[in-house]
Enzyme design. Sequence first.
Site, PDB file in Angstrom:
ATOM      1  N   CYS A  12      -1.871  17.397   0.167  1.00 53.97           N
ATOM      2  CA  CYS A  12      -0.428  17.760   0.921  1.00 53.97           C
ATOM      3  C   CYS A  12       0.025  18.530  -0.393  1.00 53.97           C
ATOM      4  O   CYS A  12      -1.233  19.216  -1.307  1.00 53.97           O
ATOM      5  CB  CYS A  12       0.548  16.399   0.281  1.00 53.97           C
ATOM      6  SG  CYS A  12       0.191  15.434  -2.003  1.00 53.97           S
ATOM      7  N   HIS A  36      -6.435  10.898  -6.247  1.00 52.69           N
ATOM      8  CA  HIS A  36      -7.477   9.825  -5.471  1.00 52.69           C
ATOM      9  C   HIS A  36      -8.837   9.573  -4.077  1.00 52.69           C
ATOM     10  O   HIS A  36      -8.544   9.447  -3.242  1.00 52.69           O
ATOM     11  CB  HIS A  36      -7.070   8.650  -4.924  1.00 52.69           C
ATOM     12  CG  HIS A  36      -5.874   7.646  -5.993  1.00 52.69           C
ATOM     13  ND1 HIS A  36      -5.063   6.604  -6.037  1.00 52.69           N
ATOM     14  CD2 HIS A  36      -6.677   6.840  -7.163  1.00 52.69           C
ATOM     15  CE1 HIS A  36      -4.661   6.269  -6.893  1.00 52.69           C
ATOM     16  NE2 HIS A  36      -5.927   5.986  -7.799  1.00 52.69           N
ATOM     17  N   CYS A  92       2.577  15.388  -9.625  1.00 54.41           N
ATOM     18  CA  CYS A  92       3.057  16.718  -8.377  1.00 54.41           C
ATOM     19  C   CYS A  92       5.034  16.425  -8.730  1.00 54.41           C
ATOM     20  O   CYS A  92       5.529  15.008  -8.976  1.00 54.41           O
ATOM     21  CB  CYS A  92       3.546  14.868  -7.304  1.00 54.41           C
ATOM     22  SG  CYS A  92       3.769  16.005  -5.651  1.00 54.41           S
ATOM     23  N   GLU A 122       1.131   6.133 -10.320  1.00 55.60           N
ATOM     24  CA  GLU A 122       2.662   6.927 -10.410  1.00 55.60           C
ATOM     25  C   GLU A 122       3.443   5.395 -10.821  1.00 55.60           C
ATOM     26  O   GLU A 122       4.879   5.887 -11.240  1.00 55.60           O
ATOM     27  CB  GLU A 122       2.552   6.842  -8.477  1.00 55.60           C
ATOM     28  CG  GLU A 122       4.334   7.648  -8.553  1.00 55.60           C
ATOM     29  CD  GLU A 122       4.423   7.441  -7.034  1.00 55.60           C
ATOM     30  OE1 GLU A 122       3.402   8.349  -6.230  1.00 55.60           O
ATOM     31  OE2 GLU A 122       5.431   7.623  -6.828  1.00 55.60           O
ATOM     32  N   CYS A 186       7.964  10.989  -0.460  1.00 56.24           N
ATOM     33  CA  CYS A 186       7.950  11.889   0.307  1.00 56.24           C
ATOM     34  C   CYS A 186       7.210  12.449   1.823  1.00 56.24           C
ATOM     35  O   CYS A 186       7.049  11.544   2.367  1.00 56.24           O
ATOM     36  CB  CYS A 186       6.293  12.550  -0.907  1.00 56.24           C
ATOM     37  SG  CYS A 186       5.728  13.341  -0.534  1.00 56.24           S
ATOM     38  N   SER A 215      -3.114   4.606  -1.999  1.00 51.86           N
ATOM     39  CA  SER A 215      -2.156   3.808  -1.133  1.00 51.86           C
ATOM     40  C   SER A 215      -1.879   5.442  -0.389  1.00 51.86           C
ATOM     41  O   SER A 215      -1.516   4.550   1.476  1.00 51.86           O
ATOM     42  CB  SER A 215      -0.982   4.523  -2.259  1.00 51.86           C
ATOM     43  OG  SER A 215       0.253   3.885  -1.434  1.00 51.86           O
ATOM     44  N   ASN A 216      -1.219   6.395  -0.532  1.00 48.49           N
ATOM     45  CA  ASN A 216      -0.983   6.994   1.693  1.00 48.49           C
ATOM     46  C   ASN A 216      -1.701   6.520   2.276  1.00 48.49           C
ATOM     47  O   ASN A 216      -1.942   6.655   3.592  1.00 48.49           O
ATOM     48  CB  ASN A 216      -0.565   8.733   1.411  1.00 48.49           C
ATOM     49  CG  ASN A 216      -1.849   9.368   1.034  1.00 48.49           C
ATOM     50  OD1 ASN A 216      -2.260   9.736   2.216  1.00 48.49           O
ATOM     51  ND2 ASN A 216      -2.705   9.591  -0.271  1.00 48.49           N
ATOM     52  N   SER A 258      -4.799  13.300  -0.307  1.00 48.48           N
ATOM     53  CA  SER A 258      -5.766  13.678  -0.978  1.00 48.48           C
ATOM     54  C   SER A 258      -7.276  13.740  -0.743  1.00 48.48           C
ATOM     55  O   SER A 258      -8.184  13.597  -1.186  1.00 48.48           O
ATOM     56  CB  SER A 258      -5.376  12.964  -2.268  1.00 48.48           C
ATOM     57  OG  SER A 258      -5.933  11.035  -2.021  1.00 48.48           O
TER      58      SER A 258
END
Length: 276
Positions: A12, A36, A92, A122, A186, A215-216, A258
């Site tokens: 991203c 990560h 970010c 975060e 996001c 996490s994403n 990431s």
Amino acid sequence: MEIEIAQSYGFCFGVKRAIKIAEEHPGSSTLGPLIHNNMEIERLKRDFNVSLATNLDDIGAGQATVIRTHGIPKNDLKKLKEKGGEVIDATCPFVTKPQQIVEKMSEEGYDIVIFGDANHPEIKGVMSYATGPVYAVLNVEELKTISLKERVAVVAQTTRKIEEYNKIINYLVPHHKEVRVFNTICNATFENQDAARELARRADVMIVIGGKQSSNTKQLHTICREYCPDSYHIESKDELKKEWFEGKKLCGVTAGASTPEWIIEEIIGKIREFKV
Ligand code: F3S
């Protein structure tokens, strides 16, 4: 077997920016992993001598330090600055935003609800900006156990699913006189999720690439599994198993925010080698 990559996947804006900043500061340290993804962190160490400091004590006086994409707690930032080295902020901007909202709303007297994982870096960072009551919750059940004032402000972890965030908001609104809702999820997450969903609907097997702590990437895996039960979350090519692909026609590939391109290419190369 055909291999198809999701329309939107991988790095991203915030991660690309953080890596560029780290590469521009060879010899610096990062406080906690920059992103990560362990393999990318090893590459930064190998090629740019960017080292990983696991806590503040590991950072020597005068050492240049890059702040990770997830941000760090306010107090850690203060201590870091006191060490006298250059502090380079790679947080970010989409993470800085909820930090600022929490600080402002908290100062204005709102109780803060954060939809997110209190153990995630975060969220630790975002929570630290509150000057009054602040709660991180993962679902409505947790929210029900908290006693909140009439004025509540709510933000979400950047990587959360909007559908889940809506449940939190739908619970809060009828229970409080004033609820200030901020959409801090996001867009990069949405785009990768929508593309993964679209591909998983058609694929017989889905490979979701990204750090096990990411996490994403975990969210992407959950979404893919809903539509394609044979979905696997892997970090490197060594985890691939030939039997996952036997008898399959379409293999979908997606990657978390990431995950660098070179890891994705390695994995696709290995899948091709199976010749299924
Ligand atoms: Fe930032 Fe969104 Fe990436 S919050 S680090 S652009 S997933």
